[in-house]
Design a protein around this motif. Structure first.
Motif, mmCIF file in Angstrom:
data_model
loop_
_atom_site.group_PDB
_atom_site.id
_atom_site.type_symbol
_atom_site.label_atom_id
_atom_site.label_comp_id
_atom_site.label_asym_id
_atom_site.label_seq_id
_atom_site.Cartn_x
_atom_site.Cartn_y
_atom_site.Cartn_z
ATOM 1 N N ARG A 86 21.990 7.547 15.102
ATOM 2 C CA ARG A 86 21.066 6.493 15.507
ATOM 3 C C ARG A 86 20.591 6.688 16.948
ATOM 4 O O ARG A 86 19.394 6.577 17.237
ATOM 5 C CB ARG A 86 21.739 5.134 15.377
ATOM 6 N N ALA A 89 17.593 -0.413 8.040
ATOM 7 C CA ALA A 89 18.527 0.650 8.439
ATOM 8 C C ALA A 89 19.975 0.196 8.249
ATOM 9 O O ALA A 89 20.803 0.933 7.710
ATOM 10 C CB ALA A 89 18.269 1.051 9.894
ATOM 11 N N ASP A 90 20.275 -1.028 8.673
ATOM 12 C CA ASP A 90 21.655 -1.527 8.573
ATOM 13 C C ASP A 90 22.105 -1.666 7.122
ATOM 14 O O ASP A 90 23.219 -1.287 6.763
ATOM 15 C CB ASP A 90 21.786 -2.892 9.276
ATOM 16 N N ILE A 91 21.229 -2.229 6.301
ATOM 17 C CA ILE A 91 21.604 -2.482 4.902
ATOM 18 C C ILE A 91 21.682 -1.164 4.122
ATOM 19 O O ILE A 91 22.580 -0.964 3.306
ATOM 20 C CB ILE A 91 20.626 -3.501 4.266
ATOM 21 N N GLU A 126 22.514 1.788 5.317
ATOM 22 C CA GLU A 126 23.735 2.507 5.689
ATOM 23 C C GLU A 126 24.961 1.898 5.014
ATOM 24 O O GLU A 126 25.836 2.624 4.530
ATOM 25 C CB GLU A 126 23.920 2.500 7.213
ATOM 26 N N ALA A 127 25.025 0.572 4.990
ATOM 27 C CA ALA A 127 26.157 -0.077 4.310
ATOM 28 C C ALA A 127 26.158 0.289 2.826
ATOM 29 O O ALA A 127 27.210 0.555 2.237
ATOM 30 C CB ALA A 127 26.091 -1.586 4.503
ATOM 31 N N ASP A 154 32.007 -2.986 6.103
ATOM 32 C CA ASP A 154 30.632 -2.465 6.217
ATOM 33 C C ASP A 154 29.598 -3.550 5.908
ATOM 34 O O ASP A 154 28.595 -3.688 6.623
ATOM 35 C CB ASP A 154 30.424 -1.281 5.261
ATOM 36 N N ALA A 199 26.834 -5.436 8.546
ATOM 37 C CA ALA A 199 25.388 -5.437 8.287
ATOM 38 C C ALA A 199 24.879 -6.887 8.210
ATOM 39 O O ALA A 199 23.804 -7.198 8.739
ATOM 40 C CB ALA A 199 25.083 -4.691 6.995
#
Lengths: 136, 136, 136, 136
Positions: free
Chosen positions: B73, C65-67, C69-70, D66, D70
């Motif tokens: 990132r 991006a966060d969701i 990756e999780a 995780d 998020a």
């Protein structure tokens, strides 16, 4: 206080080693708090009228949030401890906290969210450095 | 190849600076690949009969996944670039990749997922060091 | 191709169940690619002259991006599989990918990074829906 | 209390909308706390003598950490709010918290870290459901 860091340290089933438990707990806590403040500060910057002036601030906030979260996770693990990894990640975290604090401080007088975020970054930077000192 | 790293670098609207674009792309790619391999290797270890022997391996895999993702990132952002932050995070990433490769290599002859993961860690470690060299 | 998703699936030491391995691999890959594209697109938006018009785009990029990756992490684990968790996270991922694609498409004609990112989001949305269909 | 969630909500420069601020703050806080507890519980499991019996617990802990992280991030953003994304992610978070609580509760009488973690998961599940109710 919702975070169960103390309880999780207390119930760890093996030997925690010689770590300074107070500094460890505080550092995990500050990393989690700083990640949240930085995520929120980046978002607040996006709602300011003059976002262009805050582009670098958003970017540093995002880096700081990512690195603080990774650091909190590394510090929450004790099994198969590797001092080199912990130290390197703590140094990266102290570096980004200092950079983010500095950037937010430049906007602290005009944007209160930057002031709050800068304080969180400074506390986290200090907690990282104090834990680094304790690790030797 | 699905990752659009090259396209995203090409369409960045400002100056990317003097960065070695090939090394940057490869490093982002290897960080993402290594994070996935480490997440999967930790999970594979949990399904082995003798998990106890792999406890340290799981732990290092998890650290490596977290640090690689944070590094990918940081490297994907160019606005308001701060060389100190990038360098410190790359050093932490190279450190954890080396540690994880070493641990996985100890199990590589008995567990094929550790062999594959170790190779991914070594590639990522090398990509981090080559980018660090290029940053000066 | 650097990602070792196939190798990690092949070397998983236990039974992978009835999962459609092709759709699973593609979905992990698209989640990782989409997370990278969204991180980079948010950063590119910050370097555009009229960031204010792109505030919502940055925000949706960051969520996406966060969701993603999780989701990539959840999908990379097979031990102790829980269909309800996987399904709920895939639905969240398809939802945010659709939202981010829609927002990026609004800027695709003026900002090429939004066009590339929108394509990545659409591919990831489709991969999530196809895996959801396969899970039943 | 270190987390500056209230301060960050208070200093948000635009309209927060009709959100129930108490429930939002509590949900962010519980997500951050649950992520930490799950990361630490997974690590504690790895140091137990009979890790094999805890393989599913480690896996669910990791998923929960995780997804909670998020979710905390999505909830910390208010600019360009998208109710569909927030709702879908909250549902995924409530689902994984319930699954992780259930799994940890099975080991709560023998492993105190699982008992502490299960409580954290139940609190987070409740906070997610209460926020979902408030969102309508």
């Amino acid at each position: 206080m919702t975070m169960a860091i103390d309880d999780m340290l207390r119930t760890y089933p093996a030997d925690l080693g010689q770590v300074d438990r107070d500094r460890l707990r505080r550092c995990i806590e500050e990393c989690a708090a700083c990640a949240q403040a930085c995520t929120a500060c980046a978002d607040s910057c996006l709602s300011e009228d003059r976002v262009t002036d805050l582009a670098k601030c958003v970017r540093t906030d995002l880096d700081c949030a990512d690195i603080c979260e990774a650091t909190a996770r590394v510090l929450s693990r004790h099994t198969g401890y590797d001092a080199n990894v912990t130290r390197a990640q703590l140094m990266a975290c102290a570096t980004v906290c200092a950079a983010c604090a500095e950037e937010c401080e430049r906007h602290a007088s005009t944007h209160e969210h930057c002031r709050v975020c800068a304080e969180s970054c400074r506390r986290c930077e200090r907690a990282c450095r104090e834990l680094l000192d304790a690790l030797g």
